[in-house]
Design an enzyme around this catalytic site. Sequence first.
Site, mmCIF file in Angstrom:
data_model
loop_
_atom_site.group_PDB
_atom_site.id
_atom_site.type_symbol
_atom_site.label_atom_id
_atom_site.label_comp_id
_atom_site.label_asym_id
_atom_site.label_seq_id
_atom_site.Cartn_x
_atom_site.Cartn_y
_atom_site.Cartn_z
ATOM 1 N N HIS A 1 26.271 49.401 64.736
ATOM 2 C CA HIS A 1 26.134 48.241 65.629
ATOM 3 C C HIS A 1 26.173 46.996 64.740
ATOM 4 C CE1 HIS A 1 25.521 45.959 69.109
ATOM 5 N NE2 HIS A 1 24.317 46.341 69.496
ATOM 6 N N GLN B 1 24.975 43.418 65.965
ATOM 7 C CA GLN B 1 23.517 43.320 66.069
ATOM 8 C C GLN B 1 22.917 43.003 64.699
ATOM 9 O OE1 GLN B 1 21.432 43.772 68.912
ATOM 10 N NE2 GLN B 1 19.974 42.891 67.484
ATOM 11 N N ARG C 1 22.560 36.582 68.611
ATOM 12 C CA ARG C 1 23.799 37.337 68.887
ATOM 13 C C ARG C 1 24.938 36.355 69.164
ATOM 14 N NH1 ARG C 1 23.489 42.647 70.449
ATOM 15 N NH2 ARG C 1 25.727 42.511 70.090
ATOM 16 N N ASP D 1 13.964 50.778 67.653
ATOM 17 C CA ASP D 1 15.000 50.822 68.687
ATOM 18 C C ASP D 1 14.656 51.992 69.609
ATOM 19 O OD1 ASP D 1 17.356 50.544 70.138
ATOM 20 O OD2 ASP D 1 18.625 51.522 68.645
ATOM 21 N N CYS E 1 16.336 45.461 68.789
ATOM 22 C CA CYS E 1 17.640 44.969 69.253
ATOM 23 C C CYS E 1 17.662 44.740 70.763
ATOM 24 C CB CYS E 1 18.730 45.952 68.850
ATOM 25 S SG CYS E 1 18.462 47.617 69.486
ATOM 26 N N ARG F 1 33.104 48.248 72.904
ATOM 27 C CA ARG F 1 31.889 49.077 72.841
ATOM 28 C C ARG F 1 32.282 50.479 73.287
ATOM 29 N NH1 ARG F 1 25.819 47.823 74.827
ATOM 30 N NH2 ARG F 1 25.949 46.773 72.813
HETATM 31 N N1 CP Z 1 21.229 44.830 71.665
HETATM 32 C C1 CP Z 1 22.294 45.056 72.438
HETATM 33 O O1 CP Z 1 23.389 45.393 71.943
HETATM 34 O O2 CP Z 1 22.090 44.902 73.758
HETATM 35 P P1 CP Z 1 23.091 45.304 74.925
HETATM 36 O O3 CP Z 1 23.197 46.800 74.926
HETATM 37 O O4 CP Z 1 22.480 44.768 76.172
HETATM 38 O O5 CP Z 1 24.431 44.686 74.642
HETATM 39 N N1 NVA Z 2 20.772 52.585 69.803
HETATM 40 C C1 NVA Z 2 20.998 51.963 71.090
HETATM 41 C C2 NVA Z 2 21.257 50.513 70.924
HETATM 42 C C3 NVA Z 2 21.462 49.746 72.187
HETATM 43 C C4 NVA Z 2 21.751 48.299 71.941
HETATM 44 C C5 NVA Z 2 22.163 52.645 71.784
HETATM 45 O O1 NVA Z 2 23.151 52.966 71.121
HETATM 46 O O2 NVA Z 2 22.071 52.881 72.988
#
Ligand code: CP
Ligand code: NVA
Length: 311
Positions: A136, A139, A292, A224, A264, A109
Amino acid sequence: MTAMLPRVERLAHSDFTRDLDASVDELRSLLDLAADVKRFPERYRTALSGKSLALLFEKPSLRTRITFELAIQQLGGFAVLNDGPIGAREPLKDMARNLDRWVSGIVARTFRQQTVDDLALWSSVPVINALSDMWHPCQALADMQTIREHFGNTRGLKLAFVGDGNNVAGSLMLNATRLGMDFAIATPPAYALPSDVVALAESGIEVTTDPAVAVRGAHVVYTDVWTSMGDEHEAAVRRTAFEAYQVNDQLLSQAAPEAIFMHCLPAHRGEEVTDSVMESSRSVVFEEAENRLHAQKALLLMLLSRDNPNQ
Ligand code: CP
Ligand code: NVA
């Protein structure tokens, strides 16, 4: 008696750094496998036996981190976690070539998509994007699994995304259009999906600044956060810009009568969604979160299972 591990189709691409690393056929197979993994988890419990994966997180996570760690364990593998910036203490290319010697895969990430791409470039093991500024993809896999479960299929459904044209929106657009869904997105003018992302859609999409237009006839209404990780310095400006983009009961009532609500997570109640919508019977947000685990198991299997020549 040990259950026979079902044969798992492998992805042609050795990494999953973006949604398009899987073909449409592979995406369908992956979702079929995710359904099987969910139904018969015990069939797969030794699939990653003897394999370790490194989980690298530059940003916070609840769902992604825990579901990857559990998925790897439940497939018989072992997860090793490392938080912090990638490429700061030592060059990324050195970090990648260290990890190469120890682990069978990397889940990352990152703030920038380029970091995931560079990890894939410099390491010989599969690299999975666990969220970047651009995409993502994990997701979106869980989301497609959730929609399939709820409606039985995806073809002919309409998914409306309301809010920021961000990483989650881009991945959803790709997956929804690849699975035969209509996709509409309503954003404030300054927060639209980038045109080079829209150009990747499998079919034409509906782009608007009016949430009511986007949700008209929609079977899925998705939102989101207004401020993604890394954009926190813009939070106050964004709260104002997105004021008219809240998913509330009034907006949801303009979607199809059977419409479901998706997010999400994490959700900011009172901003992009109301508590009433989150807690309503239309909300499938915790089904998404559960999936997930299953969708990522399917992905790990298709990248790392025993008959995969990449390993
Ligand atoms: N939806 C999602 O990716 O959640 P987290 O940021 O908690 O991993
Ligand atoms: N768009 C958000 C998604 C978190 C799961 C971010 O990137 O923070």
